[in-house]
Design a protein around this motif. Sequence first.
Motif, PDB file in Angstrom:
ATOM      1  N   LYS A  73      33.831 -29.778  42.468  1.00  0.00           N
ATOM      2  CA  LYS A  73      34.048 -30.820  43.460  1.00  0.00           C
ATOM      3  C   LYS A  73      33.021 -30.628  44.572  1.00  0.00           C
ATOM      4  CE  LYS A  73      37.196 -32.129  47.186  1.00  0.00           C
ATOM      5  NZ  LYS A  73      38.427 -31.768  47.925  1.00  0.00           N
ATOM      6  N   GLY A  74      32.186 -31.631  44.798  1.00  0.00           N
ATOM      7  CA  GLY A  74      31.189 -31.523  45.846  1.00  0.00           C
ATOM      8  C   GLY A  74      30.327 -30.296  45.671  1.00  0.00           C
ATOM      9  N   ASP A  75      30.259 -29.440  46.702  1.00  0.00           N
ATOM     10  CA  ASP A  75      29.474 -28.212  46.651  1.00  0.00           C
ATOM     11  C   ASP A  75      30.311 -27.002  46.265  1.00  0.00           C
ATOM     12  OD1 ASP A  75      27.131 -29.495  47.337  1.00  0.00           O
ATOM     13  OD2 ASP A  75      27.326 -29.084  49.482  1.00  0.00           O
ATOM     14  N   LEU A  76      31.428 -27.247  45.578  1.00  0.00           N
ATOM     15  CA  LEU A  76      32.323 -26.156  45.206  1.00  0.00           C
ATOM     16  C   LEU A  76      32.505 -26.081  43.694  1.00  0.00           C
ATOM     17  CD1 LEU A  76      35.137 -26.718  47.862  1.00  0.00           C
ATOM     18  CD2 LEU A  76      33.321 -24.987  47.965  1.00  0.00           C
ATOM     19  N   ALA A  77      32.571 -24.865  43.190  1.00  0.00           N
ATOM     20  CA  ALA A  77      32.947 -24.619  41.794  1.00  0.00           C
ATOM     21  C   ALA A  77      34.248 -23.821  41.791  1.00  0.00           C
ATOM     22  CB  ALA A  77      31.860 -23.844  41.068  1.00  0.00           C
ATOM     23  N   PHE A  78      35.149 -24.173  40.888  1.00  0.00           N
ATOM     24  CA  PHE A  78      36.450 -23.512  40.773  1.00  0.00           C
ATOM     25  C   PHE A  78      36.495 -22.844  39.399  1.00  0.00           C
ATOM     26  CE2 PHE A  78      36.703 -27.079  43.609  1.00  0.00           C
ATOM     27  CZ  PHE A  78      37.443 -26.616  44.687  1.00  0.00           C
ATOM     28  N   ALA A  79      36.644 -21.532  39.401  1.00  0.00           N
ATOM     29  CA  ALA A  79      36.530 -20.764  38.166  1.00  0.00           C
ATOM     30  C   ALA A  79      37.838 -20.085  37.819  1.00  0.00           C
ATOM     31  CB  ALA A  79      35.417 -19.715  38.321  1.00  0.00           C
ATOM     32  N   GLY A  80      38.380 -20.424  36.664  1.00  0.00           N
ATOM     33  CA  GLY A  80      39.619 -19.810  36.203  1.00  0.00           C
ATOM     34  C   GLY A  80      39.409 -18.384  35.728  1.00  0.00           C
ATOM     35  N   ASN A  81      40.444 -17.595  35.839  1.00  0.00           N
ATOM     36  CA  ASN A  81      40.487 -16.216  35.353  1.00  0.00           C
ATOM     37  C   ASN A  81      41.932 -15.943  34.959  1.00  0.00           C
ATOM     38  OD1 ASN A  81      41.139 -13.177  35.994  1.00  0.00           O
ATOM     39  ND2 ASN A  81      38.924 -13.221  35.714  1.00  0.00           N
ATOM     40  N   TYR A  82      42.150 -15.089  33.970  1.00  0.00           N
ATOM     41  CA  TYR A  82      43.515 -14.821  33.533  1.00  0.00           C
ATOM     42  C   TYR A  82      44.407 -14.307  34.666  1.00  0.00           C
ATOM     43  CZ  TYR A  82      43.004 -15.604  28.494  1.00  0.00           C
ATOM     44  OH  TYR A  82      42.853 -16.177  27.254  1.00  0.00           O
ATOM     45  N   ASN A  83      43.787 -13.837  35.753  1.00  0.00           N
ATOM     46  CA  ASN A  83      44.570 -13.353  36.889  1.00  0.00           C
ATOM     47  C   ASN A  83      44.618 -14.331  38.052  1.00  0.00           C
ATOM     48  OD1 ASN A  83      45.462 -10.994  35.769  1.00  0.00           O
ATOM     49  ND2 ASN A  83      43.862  -9.705  36.649  1.00  0.00           N
ATOM     50  N   GLY A  84      44.033 -15.537  37.917  1.00  0.00           N
ATOM     51  CA  GLY A  84      44.041 -16.514  39.005  1.00  0.00           C
ATOM     52  C   GLY A  84      42.816 -17.391  38.979  1.00  0.00           C
TER      53      GLY A  84
END
Length: 474
Positions: A73-84
Amino acid sequence: MASRVKHRPTARILTAVLAALALVLGTAPASAAPPIPGVDEMVSSPNLQHVANIPKQGPFASANAYNSDLAFKGDLAFAGNYNGFTVYDIGEPTAPKVVSQVLCPGSQNDISVSGNLLFLSTDSSRSDDSCQSVAKPVTDATAWEGIKIFDISDPANPEYVKSVETKCGSHTHTLVPAKSKKTVYLYVSSYLLGASGVGPDCAYPHDKISVIKVPVKAPTTASLVAEPVLFSDGGNPGDGLPYPEGTAQTTGCHDLTVYPEKNLMAGACMGDGALFDISDREKPRLITAVRDDTNFAFWHSATFNNKANKVVFTDELGGGGTATCNAAIGPDKGANAVYDIVGKGDRRKLRFRSYFKIPRANADTENCVAHNGNLLPVPGRDIMVQAWYQGGISVWDFTNSSKPKEIAFFERGPLSATSLILGGSWSSYYYNGYIFSNDIQKGFDVLNLTDPLNDRAKRHTYRELNAQTQFDLF
């Protein structure tokens, strides 16, 4: 500081670069594939450069805290991990920064974003729906699995606002915009494989998905509104053959990709590849389905081309945990399959055209199989950026459905020369001029495609990207 492995001007590396250049130019014979890189060695085609890496950190740093999917989203990346999940600032792509990290265990934490909302999949049986939950047997009727919803209006401090429980949990989910902008839907994919996951809330036959309705301005009222059965005949019964010949029984879907403007959905559903009409968002309807019991073991994911007259399906042979990019397995199993969509309306069919698999051998200590990717937004061309676990990242062209070809690649050598450690790129997506990868063990990578194709792709700017939610790019 980002950790990098420097290239050394050895004869081996020069040979690999020359071979890769010949591959890009289309002049390399089959025998000219580059050699397998050494442990942690990085190699790439001349037109794909590794420019940044942020290693896994804190509670995500352990080898069993796998990185998973990405959303933007915009200038952000959101990265999943098995812990969050981790939020990255990618405003300067060659120098990404960690904005925040949310500890919330619950594999595999598949992730998507819409406006100020973030959605997270929990596909492991937990004691409750909190971020402090612990593992609990699936046979316990009080155990919880499903979707968690966060408010990310302040990305430095995401706020957990709601959960929705779903049967068999949420292995993946797909964001589906409603025809009204007031609502979004989540199509939750979950499935059964063997007897280990069977419990009070998850039992055979499980040939359905869960549909969650989320009012955008009132996410705390999100609720489960439908559980449509996608295959009235039960889907592929499976063939019971051993690995690597066997094809899975269809007991749910692994991944669903939607093209809302065209009211279409492609389903990768274990033993079936399928096309659905989603005109009624709460009642997906099967148009046609195909099977490939010869070469496909587990239909894993799907990607439309921009015109939505083709679909690329991927096969997750061996569950992503085995070495399948080697001579023993060959070029067709564990590959992509390119299908043309022919006909109109309810008469549309999926017509097989070709397989595509990365043209490089991997070591037997490297898990490698086709995984998550998206389109490079180049008008008039069908080009896909794709993760292959320890097979690395591949940029390949399927404009000619019958003759796909690779045009760029990046990969690391095995994590170990003696044992197989699960690793490699889980998700690799093109977003606003760069390729971003979430490596299971090595962390968050950024790559630059130094190719005229990227000059054309840069004309398209995303405001948001969830790879399983496709829109017309031009």
